[in-house]
Design an enzyme around this catalytic site. Structure first.
Site, PDB file in Angstrom:
ATOM      1  N   ASP A   1      -2.700  24.554 -12.231  1.00 45.69           N
ATOM      2  CA  ASP A   1      -3.368  23.771 -13.271  1.00 45.69           C
ATOM      3  C   ASP A   1      -4.283  22.734 -12.600  1.00 45.69           C
ATOM      4  O   ASP A   1      -3.836  21.980 -11.736  1.00 45.69           O
ATOM      5  CB  ASP A   1      -2.266  23.074 -14.112  1.00 45.69           C
ATOM      6  CG  ASP A   1      -2.805  22.448 -15.379  1.00 45.69           C
ATOM      7  OD1 ASP A   1      -3.867  22.870 -15.852  1.00 45.69           O
ATOM      8  OD2 ASP A   1      -2.131  21.535 -15.902  1.00 45.69           O
TER       9      ASP A   1
ATOM     10  N   GLU B   1     -13.283  24.742 -16.150  1.00 41.11           N
ATOM     11  CA  GLU B   1     -13.491  23.747 -17.217  1.00 41.11           C
ATOM     12  C   GLU B   1     -14.933  23.275 -17.258  1.00 41.11           C
ATOM     13  O   GLU B   1     -15.567  23.078 -16.222  1.00 41.11           O
ATOM     14  CB  GLU B   1     -12.554  22.554 -16.979  1.00 41.11           C
ATOM     15  CG  GLU B   1     -12.684  21.445 -18.023  1.00 41.11           C
ATOM     16  CD  GLU B   1     -11.592  20.373 -17.882  1.00 41.11           C
ATOM     17  OE1 GLU B   1     -10.412  20.743 -17.703  1.00 41.11           O
ATOM     18  OE2 GLU B   1     -11.939  19.183 -17.946  1.00 41.11           O
TER      19      GLU B   1
HETATM   20  P1  13P Z   1      -0.815  17.066 -22.209  1.00 38.19           P
HETATM   21  O1  13P Z   1      -0.087  16.327 -21.130  1.00 38.19           O
HETATM   22  O2  13P Z   1      -1.627  16.165 -23.081  1.00 38.19           O
HETATM   23  O3  13P Z   1       0.081  17.950 -22.996  1.00 38.19           O
HETATM   24  O4  13P Z   1      -1.884  18.000 -21.483  1.00 38.19           O
HETATM   25  C1  13P Z   1      -1.439  18.993 -20.617  1.00 38.19           C
HETATM   26  C2  13P Z   1      -2.576  19.724 -19.993  1.00 38.19           C
HETATM   27  O5  13P Z   1      -3.644  19.840 -20.535  1.00 38.19           O
HETATM   28  C3  13P Z   1      -2.335  20.324 -18.669  1.00 38.19           C
HETATM   29  O6  13P Z   1      -3.450  20.966 -18.180  1.00 38.19           O
END
Ligand code: 13P
Length: 287
Positions: free
Chosen positions: A91, A143
């Site tokens: 991520d 993104e």
């Molecule tokens: P939140 O912490 O707002 O749920 O977002 C998580 C996210 O977008 C991880 O990439």
């Protein structure tokens, strides 16, 4: 180096494509430790829904490294006899090197987040990741625009993705999914979220790849459903589960001043976490 062909993991291609056609979203839940991964996997197996386990670079440092995570997640899939598709996803990879490292350790999907750079630089970095990832069977998310929130000291700064840039960017890079920043923020919202549904729909109509919604915490269910109807097929959730788990653990510790077994302490958040996963999955229409 781990070869994905031998892996217990799948990339995100099929699950997201099915979700796109089926009009629902695949949950992406961020993990923080072994227990977190185990609880999410157990619950998703019980619900029979595919899942994407998200690992931030901070969580990777916390857990020891990409190999540690890749091995324990694959170990869980095997030892728990899981039958659902599980994707292990980096991520917000901040550099090409970080994405390559995750891929070499067996991650089946990566996000290169070069959204803070110029469009040209974002395209260049994303192209490099795609060139490395695709021959290895790994899917790539990128993104455009900027999701607001507390990370990077961004406070509430949000830059919306623009339709023309999304089209150009995806043509130039060959990415598998796109996270266009359209008003969502990481962490809790101050007030109501204002998602740009019209732009979301316009991007969906022009692009054939799945769209990702970051900042899944705190978005009211009607807005989540609307986002899915406007093309969102993957929803990232982190803070919500962290908060639900912490509240349960806090209550447990408040009620038992003598407990010292870490398995009991960590495990005291399991039920709340699993219940919340159930609610999310049903809100996303995955089940
Ligand atoms: P939140 O912490 O707002 O749920 O977002 C998580 C996210 O977008 C991880 O990439």
């Amino acid at each position: 180096m781990i070869i994905l062909g031998d892996s217990m993991l799948v990339n995100s291609k099929n699950m997201l494509e099915k979700a796109r056609l089926g009009g629902y979203a695949i949950p992406h839940f961020n993990i923080n430790n072994l227990e977190w991964a185990k609880y999410i996997l157990e619950e998703c197996e019980a619900l029979k829904v595919p899942v994407i386990l998200g690992v931030s670079e901070g969580a990777k440092r916390y857990m020891g490294g990409y190999h540690v995570i890749s091995y324990f997640v694959q170990g869980l899939i095997k030892d728990l006899n899981l039958t659902i598709p599980v994707c292990l996803h980096l991520d917000h990879g901040s550099s090409v090197e970080s994405c390559k490292e995750a891929i070499d350790a067996g991650f089946s999907s990566v996000m290169i987040d070069a959204s803070k750079y110029s469009l040209e630089e974002n395209i260049k970095m994303t192209q490099e990741v795609v060139t490395y990832a695709h021959p290895r069977g790994v899917t790539v998310e990128a993104e455009l625009g900027r999701v607001g929130g507390e990370e990077d000291g961004m406070a509430d700064a949000v830059y919306y993705a623009k339709l023309e840039e999304c089209i150009f960017f995806s043509q130039q890079t060959g990415i598998d999914s796109l996270a266009p920043a359209l008003g969502s923020v990481h962490g809790f919202y101050k007030g109501e979220p204002h998602l740009q549904f019209e732009t979301m729909k316009a991007i969906r109509d022009k692009l054939s790849i799945p769209l990702v919604l970051h900042g899944g915490t705190g978005i009211p269910s009607d807005q989540i459903k609307k986002a899915i109807s406007c093309g969102i097929t993957k929803i990232n959730v982190n803070t919500d589960l962290q908060s639900v788990w912490s509240n349960a653990v806090r209550e447990y510790l408040d009620n038992d001043k003598l407990v010292y077994d870490p398995r009991k302490v960590i495990g005291s958040g399991e039920r709340a976490l699993k219940e919340r996963i159930q609610e999310m999955v049903s809100m996303f229409g995955t089940r």
